[in-house]
Scaffold this motif. Sequence first.
Motif, PDB file in Angstrom:
ATOM      1  N   GLU A 200       2.034   9.076 -16.872  1.00 45.38           N
ATOM      2  CA  GLU A 200       2.074  10.538 -16.746  1.00 45.38           C
ATOM      3  C   GLU A 200       0.904  11.048 -15.891  1.00 45.38           C
ATOM      4  N   TRP A 201      -0.270  10.449 -16.095  1.00 41.65           N
ATOM      5  CA  TRP A 201      -1.455  10.885 -15.354  1.00 41.65           C
ATOM      6  C   TRP A 201      -1.700  10.070 -14.076  1.00 41.65           C
ATOM      7  N   ASP A 202      -0.817   9.110 -13.815  1.00 44.41           N
ATOM      8  CA  ASP A 202      -0.959   8.267 -12.636  1.00 44.41           C
ATOM      9  C   ASP A 202      -2.296   7.503 -12.619  1.00 44.41           C
ATOM     10  N   ILE A 203      -2.590   6.897 -13.762  1.00 45.48           N
ATOM     11  CA  ILE A 203      -3.852   6.164 -13.911  1.00 45.48           C
ATOM     12  C   ILE A 203      -3.527   4.677 -14.115  1.00 45.48           C
ATOM     13  N   PRO A 204      -4.167   3.775 -13.376  1.00 39.85           N
ATOM     14  CA  PRO A 204      -3.928   2.345 -13.610  1.00 39.85           C
ATOM     15  C   PRO A 204      -4.380   1.902 -15.006  1.00 39.85           C
ATOM     16  N   VAL A 205      -3.656   0.926 -15.549  1.00 44.26           N
ATOM     17  CA  VAL A 205      -4.048   0.318 -16.823  1.00 44.26           C
ATOM     18  C   VAL A 205      -4.591  -1.075 -16.526  1.00 44.26           C
ATOM     19  N   VAL A 206      -5.791  -1.331 -17.012  1.00 47.28           N
ATOM     20  CA  VAL A 206      -6.377  -2.661 -16.897  1.00 47.28           C
ATOM     21  C   VAL A 206      -6.103  -3.370 -18.218  1.00 47.28           C
ATOM     22  N   SER A 207      -5.377  -4.477 -18.183  1.00 49.65           N
ATOM     23  CA  SER A 207      -5.051  -5.150 -19.435  1.00 49.65           C
ATOM     24  C   SER A 207      -5.649  -6.558 -19.449  1.00 49.65           C
ATOM     25  N   ASP A 208      -6.667  -6.721 -20.283  1.00 48.84           N
ATOM     26  CA  ASP A 208      -7.347  -8.017 -20.403  1.00 48.84           C
ATOM     27  C   ASP A 208      -6.645  -8.801 -21.513  1.00 48.84           C
ATOM     28  N   GLU A 209      -5.974  -9.875 -21.103  1.00 47.30           N
ATOM     29  CA  GLU A 209      -5.134 -10.636 -22.044  1.00 47.30           C
ATOM     30  C   GLU A 209      -5.587 -12.091 -22.124  1.00 47.30           C
ATOM     31  N   ILE A 210      -6.884 -12.308 -22.067  1.00 49.15           N
ATOM     32  CA  ILE A 210      -7.411 -13.680 -22.010  1.00 49.15           C
ATOM     33  C   ILE A 210      -7.056 -14.498 -23.254  1.00 49.15           C
ATOM     34  N   TYR A 211      -6.736 -13.820 -24.378  1.00 45.36           N
ATOM     35  CA  TYR A 211      -6.357 -14.548 -25.600  1.00 45.36           C
ATOM     36  C   TYR A 211      -4.841 -14.534 -25.807  1.00 45.36           C
ATOM     37  N   ASP A 212      -4.073 -14.401 -24.729  1.00 42.65           N
ATOM     38  CA  ASP A 212      -2.619 -14.192 -24.847  1.00 42.65           C
ATOM     39  C   ASP A 212      -1.890 -15.192 -25.743  1.00 42.65           C
ATOM     40  N   ALA A 213      -2.295 -16.464 -25.698  1.00 37.71           N
ATOM     41  CA  ALA A 213      -1.549 -17.465 -26.491  1.00 37.71           C
ATOM     42  C   ALA A 213      -2.165 -17.683 -27.866  1.00 37.71           C
ATOM     43  N   LEU A 214      -3.262 -16.968 -28.161  1.00 37.59           N
ATOM     44  CA  LEU A 214      -3.950 -17.206 -29.434  1.00 37.59           C
ATOM     45  C   LEU A 214      -3.648 -16.069 -30.411  1.00 37.59           C
ATOM     46  N   VAL A 215      -2.395 -15.992 -30.818  1.00 36.20           N
ATOM     47  CA  VAL A 215      -1.949 -14.970 -31.771  1.00 36.20           C
ATOM     48  C   VAL A 215      -1.374 -15.708 -32.976  1.00 36.20           C
ATOM     49  N   PHE A 216      -1.877 -15.350 -34.167  1.00 33.30           N
ATOM     50  CA  PHE A 216      -1.523 -16.114 -35.368  1.00 33.30           C
ATOM     51  C   PHE A 216      -0.538 -15.391 -36.271  1.00 33.30           C
ATOM     52  N   GLU A 217      -0.486 -14.074 -36.129  1.00 37.68           N
ATOM     53  CA  GLU A 217       0.477 -13.292 -36.918  1.00 37.68           C
ATOM     54  C   GLU A 217       1.005 -12.214 -36.010  1.00 37.68           C
ATOM     55  N   GLY A 218       2.281 -11.928 -36.112  1.00 35.71           N
ATOM     56  CA  GLY A 218       2.853 -10.861 -35.293  1.00 35.71           C
ATOM     57  C   GLY A 218       3.137 -11.360 -33.892  1.00 35.71           C
ATOM     58  N   GLU A 219       3.406 -10.395 -33.028  1.00 39.99           N
ATOM     59  CA  GLU A 219       3.949 -10.709 -31.715  1.00 39.99           C
ATOM     60  C   GLU A 219       2.961 -10.259 -30.644  1.00 39.99           C
ATOM     61  N   PHE A 220       2.750 -11.098 -29.643  1.00 40.69           N
ATOM     62  CA  PHE A 220       1.941 -10.646 -28.501  1.00 40.69           C
ATOM     63  C   PHE A 220       2.862 -10.061 -27.444  1.00 40.69           C
ATOM     64  N   VAL A 221       2.545  -8.852 -27.011  1.00 42.31           N
ATOM     65  CA  VAL A 221       3.320  -8.217 -25.942  1.00 42.31           C
ATOM     66  C   VAL A 221       2.370  -7.933 -24.785  1.00 42.31           C
ATOM     67  N   SER A 222       2.708  -8.445 -23.633  1.00 40.80           N
ATOM     68  CA  SER A 222       1.879  -8.179 -22.454  1.00 40.80           C
ATOM     69  C   SER A 222       2.205  -6.787 -21.913  1.00 40.80           C
ATOM     70  N   ALA A 223       1.165  -6.040 -21.545  1.00 41.02           N
ATOM     71  CA  ALA A 223       1.385  -4.675 -21.032  1.00 41.02           C
ATOM     72  C   ALA A 223       2.350  -4.685 -19.845  1.00 41.02           C
ATOM     73  N   ALA A 224       2.155  -5.644 -18.949  1.00 42.28           N
ATOM     74  CA  ALA A 224       2.985  -5.654 -17.731  1.00 42.28           C
ATOM     75  C   ALA A 224       4.454  -5.923 -18.040  1.00 42.28           C
ATOM     76  N   SER A 225       4.715  -6.552 -19.199  1.00 41.93           N
ATOM     77  CA  SER A 225       6.112  -6.884 -19.513  1.00 41.93           C
ATOM     78  C   SER A 225       6.899  -5.662 -19.971  1.00 41.93           C
ATOM     79  N   ILE A 226       6.221  -4.600 -20.369  1.00 40.29           N
ATOM     80  CA  ILE A 226       6.950  -3.402 -20.836  1.00 40.29           C
ATOM     81  C   ILE A 226       6.576  -2.147 -20.027  1.00 40.29           C
ATOM     82  N   ALA A 227       5.842  -2.360 -18.923  1.00 40.72           N
ATOM     83  CA  ALA A 227       5.425  -1.209 -18.107  1.00 40.72           C
ATOM     84  C   ALA A 227       6.634  -0.584 -17.409  1.00 40.72           C
ATOM     85  N   SER A 228       6.539   0.711 -17.135  1.00 34.58           N
ATOM     86  CA  SER A 228       7.609   1.362 -16.376  1.00 34.58           C
ATOM     87  C   SER A 228       7.341   1.139 -14.884  1.00 34.58           C
ATOM     88  N   LYS A 229       8.287   1.525 -14.057  1.00 37.03           N
ATOM     89  CA  LYS A 229       8.103   1.273 -12.621  1.00 37.03           C
ATOM     90  C   LYS A 229       6.970   2.131 -12.026  1.00 37.03           C
TER      91      LYS A 229
END
Length: 401
Positions: A200-229
Motif C-alpha cells: 500500500e505504501w510502496d515500501i520494500p520488505v527486507v526478509s531475513d530468513e537465515i533460519y528458514d529450515a530450522l523450524v520445530f513447530e508450525g509452518e515456515f512461510v517465506s515472505a516472497a512466496s506469498i507477496a503480491s505482484k
Amino acid sequence: MSKGLRLSERIGRLDYPIRKYNALARSLEEKGERVIYLNIGDPLKYDFQTPRELVEEAYKAMLENHNYYASSEGVKELQEAIAYKEKTWNRVEIEGRNVLVTSGVSEGINALFAALVDEGDRVLIPDPSYPLYINFADFYNADKVFYPMLEDEGWIPDVDGLRKLVDDRVKFIVINNPHNPTGAVYPRKVLKEILDIAAEWDIPVVSDEIYDALVFEGEFVSAASIASKDNVIIGLNGFSKTFLVTGWRLGYIYLKGPEEKVSQIRSAILGFLMTRLSAVTPLQVAVARFARRRPTFLEEVKRKMDERRRFTYKRLNEIPGFRMPVAPLGAFYAFPRVDVKMGDEEFARRLLVEEKVFVVYGSGFGPSGTNHVRLVYLPPIEVLEEAFNRIERFVRRSVGL
Ligand SMILES: Cc1ncc(COP(=O)(O)O)c(C=O)c1O
C-alpha cells in the motif's frame, strides 16, 4: 605530548552486544575457569559438524582451481543453485540473475543499508532485533524505528503497532523469520498483513530468513512466496546455519518484484559489492553443487536441536524470576524475561564473572529486550543442564527478585 589519534565519530556508534564480553570470558578461561558459552549462534562450536560431502566439494573445487576472484554478483552456478534452493525449500520463484552472493548475511545487511539508506532515512526494524540491523542503522545515521512484537503471543509482530509507524519516509521494513533473538516463527496471516501494508505504501520488505529450515513447530512461510505482484522483496539468506558452515561466510540477497525497481536495487547493491571484489570462490562452487541435493542431514540436526529446545523451555521456566510464556518455535535461541532488580547487562556480566555462563543481555537487541537475556540452546543437554543449574544458583544467591 603527542596528540591523540582522532577516530571516526561513526565507529563510536557501533556496539555489537553478542561479542562485547568475549575478552572477559577469555580472561576467565586463562585463569583456568570453564566458561559455558551460550552467547553465540554457532552450531559448530558444539556437537554439530559440516556435512562431509560439502567439505569434499570444497576440496575438489580448490583442486579444480576455482581459486580466482569470482564476479561480484557471485558464481553463476551458485546464483542458479540458490534459485533452485529457494524454489524447492521455500516455494519462492526467483531468477538466478536476481541473486547476489555475499560474504555472509552480515555483509548483505551492510550492503543493503549502504545502497538504500541516506542519513535521516527511516527504517522499520523489529523490537527486539538482531543487532546488525541496529548497528548498521546507527552506522549510516538512519532513523531506526522499532516496531512492537507481542511477547505473550510468542513475540509475533504487532501489526497494528507497525501500521501506525509507517509513513512515506520509510525506506524499508525489516522482518526476520524465524526470529533472532526470540525464536518466533511468524504466522502466514501476520506476514501477509505486513506485506499488504508495504504494498500500500510502496515500501520494500527486507526478509531475513537465515533460519528458514530450522523450524520445530508450525509452518515456515517465506515472505516472497506469498507477496503480491506489487511487493518489492529483498530476501536475505545464507548457508551459515542450515549448511553448518558459519566460518565460510556465504550468504545471499535476492530480489523479487516489479522489474524496474528490482533492477535499480540490484545495481545499487552490486555497486557496493564490487568494492569488495567477490565472496570466496571455491566455497561458492562447493555450495552450488551441494545445494542441488536433498538436505537429508538436516533431519538429524533438527532432531537434536528440538530436544534441546524443549528441555530449555521447560527448565528456564523453573528458574525463579525467569518467564517465557511461549516456547521458541524456530532458530536456536531462547529469550526469557528475567525479572531482577539489577539491569540485564549487569545480570549477564555478573553471571559470566560469578558462574561462568555467557549469555547476551537483552537490551542489546532493542528497548523491549530490557530485563531479558538471550541464550542459545545448541549445546548437548548435559551442558545445558549444568548451565541452567549455575544460572539458578546465581539467581538464588545474588539477585533481588
Ligand atoms: C537473523 C540473522 N541474520 C544474519 C546473521 C548473520 O549471519 P551470517 O553473516 O553468518 O550469514 C545472523 C547470525 O547470527 C542472524 O541471526
